[in-house]
Design a protein around this motif. Structure first.
Motif, PDB file in Angstrom:
ATOM      1  N   ALA A 160      78.494  70.726 -44.559  1.00  0.00           N
ATOM      2  CA  ALA A 160      79.509  71.728 -44.185  1.00  0.00           C
ATOM      3  C   ALA A 160      79.367  72.173 -42.723  1.00  0.00           C
ATOM      4  O   ALA A 160      80.287  72.754 -42.152  1.00  0.00           O
ATOM      5  N   ILE A 161      78.220  71.895 -42.114  1.00  0.00           N
ATOM      6  CA  ILE A 161      77.985  72.358 -40.737  1.00  0.00           C
ATOM      7  C   ILE A 161      78.752  71.474 -39.750  1.00  0.00           C
ATOM      8  O   ILE A 161      78.695  70.248 -39.828  1.00  0.00           O
ATOM      9  N   THR A 162      79.491  72.139 -38.855  1.00  0.00           N
ATOM     10  CA  THR A 162      80.186  71.409 -37.787  1.00  0.00           C
ATOM     11  C   THR A 162      79.815  72.090 -36.465  1.00  0.00           C
ATOM     12  O   THR A 162      79.184  73.151 -36.468  1.00  0.00           O
ATOM     13  N   PRO A 163      80.234  71.518 -35.328  1.00  0.00           N
ATOM     14  CA  PRO A 163      79.947  72.180 -34.048  1.00  0.00           C
ATOM     15  C   PRO A 163      80.575  73.584 -33.965  1.00  0.00           C
ATOM     16  O   PRO A 163      80.165  74.408 -33.167  1.00  0.00           O
ATOM     17  N   LYS A 164      81.584  73.850 -34.818  1.00  0.00           N
ATOM     18  CA  LYS A 164      82.249  75.161 -34.775  1.00  0.00           C
ATOM     19  C   LYS A 164      81.593  76.192 -35.700  1.00  0.00           C
ATOM     20  O   LYS A 164      82.023  77.346 -35.748  1.00  0.00           O
ATOM     21  N   THR A 165      80.600  75.777 -36.487  1.00  0.00           N
ATOM     22  CA  THR A 165      79.985  76.733 -37.420  1.00  0.00           C
ATOM     23  C   THR A 165      79.276  77.830 -36.646  1.00  0.00           C
ATOM     24  O   THR A 165      78.453  77.554 -35.769  1.00  0.00           O
ATOM     25  N   LYS A 195      67.479  72.701 -38.023  1.00  0.00           N
ATOM     26  CA  LYS A 195      67.983  71.533 -37.270  1.00  0.00           C
ATOM     27  C   LYS A 195      69.289  71.830 -36.529  1.00  0.00           C
ATOM     28  O   LYS A 195      69.757  71.000 -35.754  1.00  0.00           O
ATOM     29  N   HIS A 196      69.892  72.994 -36.806  1.00  0.00           N
ATOM     30  CA  HIS A 196      71.206  73.320 -36.198  1.00  0.00           C
ATOM     31  C   HIS A 196      71.119  74.675 -35.495  1.00  0.00           C
ATOM     32  O   HIS A 196      71.560  75.697 -36.052  1.00  0.00           O
ATOM     33  N   PRO A 197      70.583  74.708 -34.284  1.00  0.00           N
ATOM     34  CA  PRO A 197      70.290  75.991 -33.629  1.00  0.00           C
ATOM     35  C   PRO A 197      71.511  76.852 -33.323  1.00  0.00           C
ATOM     36  O   PRO A 197      71.357  78.027 -33.031  1.00  0.00           O
ATOM     37  N   HIS A 198      72.714  76.268 -33.397  1.00  0.00           N
ATOM     38  CA  HIS A 198      73.893  77.107 -33.113  1.00  0.00           C
ATOM     39  C   HIS A 198      74.356  77.904 -34.329  1.00  0.00           C
ATOM     40  O   HIS A 198      75.250  78.738 -34.205  1.00  0.00           O
ATOM     41  N   VAL A 199      73.773  77.657 -35.500  1.00  0.00           N
ATOM     42  CA  VAL A 199      74.216  78.353 -36.713  1.00  0.00           C
ATOM     43  C   VAL A 199      73.328  79.575 -36.964  1.00  0.00           C
ATOM     44  O   VAL A 199      72.105  79.458 -37.024  1.00  0.00           O
TER      45      VAL A 199
END
Ligand SMILES: Cc1ncc(COP(=O)(O)O)c(C=O)c1O
Length: 400
Positions: A160-165, A195-199
């Motif tokens: 479900a994670i995208t660059p916009k999350t 693994k997804h530092p922008h979330v």
């Protein structure tokens, strides 16, 4: 052209409040109604908390306070996070609001830009998607499965994670399922997030103290310290201390985010009620015996309700770890008809027919984003629960 804002057109009024209101109207009209729809403890606020509020009034603590709370309560919140969750925060990292709801709302308004996505495991508390929409963001519901006790899988989160999350909204124990994540289950999710530092993580821990069978509550920033700098840990006194009407919630997180939330609050509601803040201070720092009194009562009710619902034709009801809700599946009733000939095509029809023919009010699953199910709140007396569950059994047996 409508005078009303376009942003409101996608937002629904709270279905749980609507059903509770409908049940109240039927009761007022003389019907024998049992509402299993309310999201609040049926106990009274403990006396020591009421006394603290009265003392605050008598001491003239009845004026505006700092927008996001009195320093005494902020310090008590820091102590609570250290004591219960082993999390270190300073008062600059704490925000006090008018209920947990306003904490979550402030955080979303303070951070969302158009197009930002917010991952919301489904079924979810009804307000999350609508608050995201009000903030201009895009809710991204991710369905869970009854076979997994309604818990989000790491694979489903990853995909479900995208660059916009922007955020994951996490809620354990959950409203509406009661599901509580074990430390290992939560660690599997935080491993994905690392693994997804922008979330960022908005964790709604409102039901922390309502957990049964010795379930060990844990929260993301504690389980994975690498997430501390991008987690807002939200909690409140409403559910834990039977204080829903007092309207106090709180959160701790990065100081910059807390400052932005303060800006939203100072330009909307100014500050939460001064009297309620002093009452909440007593809740967090005074005797905690109410929690030990209420927990076994809720646990006994949960066991009773799970047992009786599993005996109803066509229902499957998992045993949840916490909160005061269960979320049975009605898959076995779909396609059947009531004695009056109404076909059960959805959980909404099931709940409507159940209310009109037996007087038992429950909330249909579609309101929470996962069907076909319904939510039972067991925050009511054991005798009412027995009567209500007997009526549900009879209703299910009458379908064919
Ligand atoms: C999961 C969850 N979060 C937040 C809230 C809001 O709590 P409060 O009454 O403190 O605003 C509720 C209330 O129903 C809830 O169930």
């Amino acid at each position: 052209m409508s005078f009303l804002a376009k942003s409101l057109s996608r937002v629904k009024p709270s279905p749980t409040i609507a059903i509770t209101t409908k049940a109240g109207e039927l009761k007022a009209a003389g019907r024998d109604v049992i509402a299993l729809s309310a999201g609040e403890p049926d106990f009274d606020t403990p006396d020591n908390i009421k006394a603290a509020a009265k003392a605050a009034i008598d001491a003239g603590k009845t004026k505006y306070t700092a927008p996001d709370g009195i320093i005494e309560l902020k310090r008590a919140v820091c102590d609570k996070f250290k004591r219960d969750n082993n999390l270190d925060y300073t008062p600059e990292q704490v925000s006090i609001s008018t209920g947990g709801k306003q904490v979550l709302y402030n955080a979303l308004i303070a951070t969302l830009n158009p197009g930002d996505e917010v991952i919301i495991p489904a079924p979810y508390w009804v307000s999350y998607p609508d608050m995201v929409l009000l903030g201009g963001g895009t809710p991204v519901p991710v369905e869970t499965r009854i076979e997994d006790n309604f818990k989000l899988s790491p694979a489903a989160l990853e995909s479900a994670i995208t660059p916009k999350t922007k955020w994951l909204i996490f809620n354990s124990p959950s409203n509406p399922t009661g599901a509580g994540y074990s430390r290992a289950e939560l660690k599997a999710l935080t491993d994905v997030l690392v693994k997804h530092p922008h979330v960022w993580v908005m964790t709604d821990d409102m039901y922390e103290h309502l957990a049964y069978d010795g379930f060990e509550f844990c929260t993301p920033a504690e389980v994975e310290p690498k997430l501390y700098d991008r987690t807002l840990t939200v909690n409140g006194v409403s559910k834990a201390y039977a204080m829903t009407g007092w309207r106090i919630g709180y959160a701790a997180g990065p100081a910059e985010l807390i400052k932005a939330m303060r800006k939203v609050q100072s330009q909307s509601t100014s500050n939460p009620s001064s009297i309620s803040q002093w009452a909440a201070l007593e809740a967090l720092t005074g005797p905690q015996d109410y929690l030990d009194m209420s927990r076994p009562i809720f646990q006994k009710r949960r066991d009773l309700v799970v047992d009786m619902l599993n005996k109803a034709d066509g229902l499957i009801c998992p045993t949840p770890e916490g909160a005061f809700y269960v979320y049975p599946s009605i898959a076995g009733c779909i396609g059947k008809s009531t004695p009056k000939g109404v076909k059960i095509e959805s959980d909404e029809v099931f709940a409507t027919e159940l209310l009109s023919s037996t007087g038992v009010a429950v909330v249909f699953g579609a309101a929470f984003g996962l069907s076909p199910n319904f939510r039972v709140s067991y925050a009511t007396s054991e005798s009412e629960l027995i009567t209500a569950c007997t009526r549900i059994q009879e209703f299910c047996a009458s379908l064919n």
